[in-house]
Design a protein around this motif. Sequence first.
Motif, mmCIF file in Angstrom:
data_model
loop_
_atom_site.group_PDB
_atom_site.id
_atom_site.type_symbol
_atom_site.label_atom_id
_atom_site.label_comp_id
_atom_site.label_asym_id
_atom_site.label_seq_id
_atom_site.Cartn_x
_atom_site.Cartn_y
_atom_site.Cartn_z
ATOM 1 N N TRP A 70 -7.525 0.995 2.327
ATOM 2 C CA TRP A 70 -6.655 1.673 1.402
ATOM 3 C C TRP A 70 -7.352 1.475 -0.131
ATOM 4 O O TRP A 70 -7.374 0.442 -0.962
ATOM 5 N N PRO B 52 -0.309 5.181 4.454
ATOM 6 C CA PRO B 52 -0.832 3.827 4.587
ATOM 7 C C PRO B 52 -1.021 3.380 6.000
ATOM 8 O O PRO B 52 -1.894 2.423 6.238
ATOM 9 N N ALA C 271 0.770 -1.170 0.059
ATOM 10 C CA ALA C 271 -0.124 0.059 -0.077
ATOM 11 C C ALA C 271 0.850 1.136 -0.122
ATOM 12 O O ALA C 271 0.411 2.167 -0.681
#
Length: 212
Positions: free
Chosen positions: A99, A44, A37
Amino acid sequence: MVALRGWPSFPEELPAFTPETASPDPRELFLEWLTEAGEHVLAPHAVTLSTVDADGAPDARVVILKDVGPGGWAVATSSESPKGLQLRKDPRAALTFFWPGRGRQVRLRGPVSAATPEVSAEDFLARPPASRVEAFIGHQSQVLRDPAELDTAAAEAARWVADNPGVAPETWTRYLVDPDEVEFWQASHDRRHVRLRYRKADGAWVRERLWP
């Protein structure tokens, strides 16, 4: 009226997720997803920390993940903040990572414990100067009747931090969430989302696929 249904939820290309090959330890899989991510999305390590207040009502806010280790997922705050007081009364919490740029979500929940004062102080002293000043201002979530009071308190806190660079507030606490369950959620455009849950049973992790 805002056309909410017209906004896309996820990008056209989504990463693959094969639960059958996932690590038997949810911490390892989480760190894989977090690293991935970090290559695509901003912050993240931002996570929604959910607790309950004195009346049993849910409460939530976004904080920053500090670390992941054998003791659990670490976050930090003042023990006198609303979330600190809530954790003192009911030491359980949920963490939610989302995310959207990767179509992924990680949810976990479990008991919370406080790290040692030494570890908590180390956490505080590793914070950027502005963050340390903010912690010394205090009065978090209390009513601010005059913005000038904040300016005065911030100036006093800045002087204190400058004069005492190696001192951490006694109330600063690093908390560890040691989850009983960890769920990994991967979006799919056909809505057949892939969900993998890790559940503790007799001291070991059991992996289970869940219906979307």
